[in-house]
Scaffold this active site. Structure first.
Site, PDB file in Angstrom:
ATOM      1  N   LYS A 274       0.860  -1.210  -0.012  1.00 29.10           N
ATOM      2  CA  LYS A 274       0.101   0.206  -0.123  1.00 29.10           C
ATOM      3  C   LYS A 274       0.891   1.087  -0.159  1.00 29.10           C
ATOM      4  O   LYS A 274       1.751   1.052   0.500  1.00 29.10           O
ATOM      5  CB  LYS A 274      -0.974  -0.045   1.288  1.00 29.10           C
ATOM      6  CG  LYS A 274      -1.820   1.009   1.395  1.00 29.10           C
ATOM      7  CD  LYS A 274      -3.170   0.816   0.630  1.00 29.10           C
ATOM      8  CE  LYS A 274      -4.198   1.907   0.361  1.00 29.10           C
ATOM      9  NZ  LYS A 274      -3.946   2.680  -0.650  1.00 29.10           N
TER      10      LYS A 274
ATOM     11  N   LYS B 145       5.706   2.728  -2.428  1.00 28.53           N
ATOM     12  CA  LYS B 145       5.544   3.706  -3.012  1.00 28.53           C
ATOM     13  C   LYS B 145       5.752   4.084  -4.513  1.00 28.53           C
ATOM     14  O   LYS B 145       6.713   3.133  -4.940  1.00 28.53           O
ATOM     15  CB  LYS B 145       6.516   4.861  -2.188  1.00 28.53           C
ATOM     16  CG  LYS B 145       5.948   6.250  -1.901  1.00 28.53           C
ATOM     17  CD  LYS B 145       5.035   6.526  -1.030  1.00 28.53           C
ATOM     18  CE  LYS B 145       4.622   7.760  -0.886  1.00 28.53           C
ATOM     19  NZ  LYS B 145       3.709   8.389   0.227  1.00 28.53           N
TER      20      LYS B 145
ATOM     21  N   THR C  43      -6.265  12.873   6.361  1.00 25.30           N
ATOM     22  CA  THR C  43      -4.828  13.015   6.933  1.00 25.30           C
ATOM     23  C   THR C  43      -5.128  13.995   8.161  1.00 25.30           C
ATOM     24  O   THR C  43      -4.398  14.130   9.395  1.00 25.30           O
ATOM     25  CB  THR C  43      -3.994  13.209   6.032  1.00 25.30           C
ATOM     26  OG1 THR C  43      -4.129  12.124   5.393  1.00 25.30           O
ATOM     27  CG2 THR C  43      -2.396  12.990   6.616  1.00 25.30           C
TER      28      THR C  43
ATOM     29  N   ASN D  12      -3.449  20.153   0.835  1.00 24.63           N
ATOM     30  CA  ASN D  12      -4.494  19.251   1.256  1.00 24.63           C
ATOM     31  C   ASN D  12      -4.532  19.011   2.822  1.00 24.63           C
ATOM     32  O   ASN D  12      -5.361  19.232   3.459  1.00 24.63           O
ATOM     33  CB  ASN D  12      -4.641  18.182   0.474  1.00 24.63           C
ATOM     34  CG  ASN D  12      -5.586  16.997   0.943  1.00 24.63           C
ATOM     35  OD1 ASN D  12      -5.533  16.499   2.088  1.00 24.63           O
ATOM     36  ND2 ASN D  12      -6.825  17.390   0.376  1.00 24.63           N
TER      37      ASN D  12
HETATM   38  P1  NAD Z   1      -0.014  19.112  -1.270  1.00 24.88           P
HETATM   39  O1  NAD Z   1       0.937  19.133  -2.500  1.00 24.88           O
HETATM   40  O2  NAD Z   1      -1.595  19.355  -1.355  1.00 24.88           O
HETATM   41  O3  NAD Z   1       0.430  20.242  -0.378  1.00 24.88           O
HETATM   42  C1  NAD Z   1       1.867  20.574   0.190  1.00 24.88           C
HETATM   43  C2  NAD Z   1       1.673  22.216   0.394  1.00 24.88           C
HETATM   44  O4  NAD Z   1       3.174  22.375   0.829  1.00 24.88           O
HETATM   45  C3  NAD Z   1       1.593  23.161  -0.663  1.00 24.88           C
HETATM   46  O5  NAD Z   1       0.752  24.022  -0.326  1.00 24.88           O
HETATM   47  C4  NAD Z   1       3.152  23.537  -0.947  1.00 24.88           C
HETATM   48  O6  NAD Z   1       2.722  24.988  -1.573  1.00 24.88           O
HETATM   49  C5  NAD Z   1       3.583  23.569   0.431  1.00 24.88           C
HETATM   50  N1  NAD Z   1       5.096  23.543   0.155  1.00 24.88           N
HETATM   51  C6  NAD Z   1       6.046  23.058  -0.380  1.00 24.88           C
HETATM   52  N2  NAD Z   1       7.080  23.524  -0.078  1.00 24.88           N
HETATM   53  C7  NAD Z   1       7.035  24.351   0.963  1.00 24.88           C
HETATM   54  C8  NAD Z   1       7.859  25.025   1.789  1.00 24.88           C
HETATM   55  N3  NAD Z   1       9.078  24.921   1.730  1.00 24.88           N
HETATM   56  N4  NAD Z   1       7.505  26.101   2.698  1.00 24.88           N
HETATM   57  C9  NAD Z   1       6.053  25.931   2.815  1.00 24.88           C
HETATM   58  N5  NAD Z   1       5.047  25.468   2.265  1.00 24.88           N
HETATM   59  C10 NAD Z   1       5.586  24.646   1.259  1.00 24.88           C
HETATM   60  O7  NAD Z   1       0.330  17.653  -0.664  1.00 24.88           O
HETATM   61  P2  NAD Z   1      -0.507  17.187   0.805  1.00 24.88           P
HETATM   62  O8  NAD Z   1      -1.289  15.921   0.045  1.00 24.88           O
HETATM   63  O9  NAD Z   1      -1.125  18.338   1.463  1.00 24.88           O
HETATM   64  O10 NAD Z   1       0.672  16.426   1.242  1.00 24.88           O
HETATM   65  C11 NAD Z   1       1.755  17.082   2.358  1.00 24.88           C
HETATM   66  C12 NAD Z   1       2.620  16.260   2.861  1.00 24.88           C
HETATM   67  O11 NAD Z   1       1.814  15.403   3.723  1.00 24.88           O
HETATM   68  C13 NAD Z   1       3.361  15.299   2.184  1.00 24.88           C
HETATM   69  O12 NAD Z   1       4.597  15.278   2.605  1.00 24.88           O
HETATM   70  C14 NAD Z   1       2.663  13.841   1.998  1.00 24.88           C
HETATM   71  O13 NAD Z   1       3.557  13.145   1.565  1.00 24.88           O
HETATM   72  C15 NAD Z   1       2.191  13.964   3.472  1.00 24.88           C
HETATM   73  N6  NAD Z   1       1.312  12.965   3.638  1.00 24.88           N
HETATM   74  C16 NAD Z   1      -0.127  13.361   2.709  1.00 24.88           C
HETATM   75  C17 NAD Z   1      -1.117  12.448   2.956  1.00 24.88           C
HETATM   76  C18 NAD Z   1      -2.442  12.649   2.217  1.00 24.88           C
HETATM   77  O14 NAD Z   1      -3.475  11.965   2.655  1.00 24.88           O
HETATM   78  N7  NAD Z   1      -2.578  13.677   1.388  1.00 24.88           N
HETATM   79  C19 NAD Z   1      -0.870  11.119   3.701  1.00 24.88           C
HETATM   80  C20 NAD Z   1       0.180  11.012   4.755  1.00 24.88           C
HETATM   81  C21 NAD Z   1       1.141  12.132   4.402  1.00 24.88           C
END
Ligand code: NAD
Length: 433
Positions: free
Chosen positions: A65, A101, A194, A225
């Site tokens: 997964k 992944k 999340t 997100n």
């Molecule tokens: P996303 O792309 O929707 O959001 C990431 C945000 O971070 C964006 O707004 C981007 O502009 C911002 N960003 C990037 N670099 C930055 C910086 N240097 N300073 C400030 N902001 C910055 O992605 P997401 O789905 O929200 O995921 C965010 C993190 O959470 C990732 O690392 C992802 O692996 C982890 N994650 C996500 C989920 C999920 O369900 N979406 C689950 C587990 C882990």
């Protein structure tokens, strides 16, 4: 130090401190299957080839997964680190899943919607034989979303050459991806899961510390997100969101007794295309309510809680001393490096680690997969209730283990995950310690 080396080092440190089985660690640090693909895309009558991967790390506990990420900075090491983290996260959450992944090294912002669809479909064609509802179940990650999952799901269906009208297979096709649009079998509440889960974990900690959440200020790095939904639920629960940032900039409220309204902030950001100028408090956005700060200032703010929801490695040995927050929540995988975490812990700060703080996402994915297989529908309320129950149980297990061994939450979460995996390893190979 690379992200992969950092994850491996933390596992080896646990092996040494807690006498884990050496053969188990050797097994855990190997990879069951690494698929490397070249993904072709014709643009403006020219062929571009993008490197892609699907890393199937370990299936001791069940089917692989893990998400599919599109990003310009990807390489095999990052994929391997993220797949290994998925194995640990699924083990910690007690899910019948192993870790995987995938991703493509590409900057999706440079592609048109049509090119993005072609690239997503080409990638899926290359890995179709290796995935499926009882083999490897992908989900969205950075820069991928429910629409991309639905293109991939469609391509997967084509690769199986199953007539879409064959109803007996339809629900199994649905179960081959999670994070899908609701009308394609997605789960109500998955998008929020999340950020919602991060809030459940924070609430449990605040409760144990007997603190008043209404008095706590939060800064959130990464208003995407996960970051947005975290803010949405935290605001609803009474915390104050005093600063947020994204890849284009950071903003802060003018009065630390007030809180941004994350829903208005999101609406304003959508209209303006950036956070700057979106100083929304209560039901009004007004330029006098806030100001823009430098992105790197956010981690050094004098807040109670720092939430990291952007990318890996943002708190490291070079900037860890700037962190003033007492509680740090790692919603982005690997946001705090090992050395930085040790430093923060030695100063009495609490780091809620990624595999605990962001586990809500994969747990909701598990509910989605189960519902698809059983051809069931779950309401959003039911999903949030089930998530809260499971996360509460995991938080208590980690917190108890941390107290028992006098170790940090990060070490306790890792120890619990490793213990579950070791038990499965010994059973699989009929070995005794
Ligand atoms: P996303 O792309 O929707 O959001 C990431 C945000 O971070 C964006 O707004 C981007 O502009 C911002 N960003 C990037 N670099 C930055 C910086 N240097 N300073 C400030 N902001 C910055 O992605 P997401 O789905 O929200 O995921 C965010 C993190 O959470 C990732 O690392 C992802 O692996 C982890 N994650 C996500 C989920 C999920 O369900 N979406 C689950 C587990 C882990």
């Amino acid at each position: 130090m690379s992200y992969l080396k950092s994850v491996i080092d933390s596992i080896k440190a646990m092996e040494a401190s807690f006498g884990l089985d050496a053969d188990f660690i050797k097994y855990l640090l190997s990879y069951e299957k690494v698929i490397e693909v070249a993904v072709p895309l014709v643009r403006n009558n020219k062929l571009s080839i993008f490197p892609g991967w699907r890393v199937q790390h370990n299936s001791l506990l069940g089917y692989y997964k893990g998400g599919i990420r599109f990003a310009d900075n990807l390489d095999l090491d990052i994929m391997k680190a993220l797949a290994l983290e998925m194995t640990l996260k699924c083990a910690l959450a007690d899910l019948p899943y192993g870790g995987a992944k995938g991703g493509i090294k590409v900057d999706p912002k440079k592609l048109t919607q049509d090119e993005l669809e072609k690239l997503s479909r080409q990638y899926l064609k290359k890995i179709a034989e290796d995935i499926g509802p009882f083999k490897d179940i992908p989900a969205p990650d950075i820069n991928t979303n429910d629409l991309i999952m639905s293109w991939m799901q469609d391509e997967f269906k084509k690769s199986l050459k199953i007539n879409g009208k064959n109803k007996s297979f339809a629900h199994l096709i649905k179960a081959s991806f999670t994070g899908k649009p609701i009308k394609k079998g997605g789960l109500k509440g998955r998008e929020q899961a999340t950020g919602f889960g991060g809030n459940v974990i924070l609430d449990k900690l605040i409760n144990d510390l007997a603190l008043e959440k209404q008095k706590l200020n939060i800064a959130v790095q990464g208003f995407g997100n996960v970051g947005y939904w975290f803010c949405h639920f935290a605001y609803k629960n009474g915390y104050r969101i005093v600063s947020v940032s994204d890849s284009r900039g950071a903003i802060i409220v003018n009065s630390t007794n007030s809180s941004f309204n994350p829903d208005l902030l999101l609406e304003c950001k959508r209209q303006k295309g950036m956070l700057s100028g979106c100083y929304c408090i209560g039901s009004v956005c007004d330029l006098s309510y806030g100001k823009t700060i430098k992105q790197e200032e956010l981690i050094a703010l004098n807040v109670d809680i720092l939430v990291l929801a952007a990318v890996e490695g943002v708190i490291n040995i070079d900037n860890v001393d700037q962190v003033k927050a007492k509680i740090i929540i790692e919603l982005a995988n690997g946001a705090v490096t090992n050395k930085a975490e040790e430093k923060l812990t030695s100063k009495g700060k609490i780091v809620l680690p990624d595999i605990l703080a962001n586990a809500g996402g994969v747990i909701a994915s598990y509910f989605e997969w189960l519902a698809n297989i059983q051809n069931l529908q779950l309401s959003k309320e039911k999903v949030f209730m089930m998530l809260t129950d499971r996360l509460t149980k995991i938080f208590k297990e980690v917190s108890d283990l941390a107290s028992r061994h006098k170790i940090s939450f990060k070490k306790a979460a890792l120890l619990l995950a490793l213990t579950r995996l070791q038990t499965a390893f010994l059973k699989k190979f009929k070995l005794k310690i």
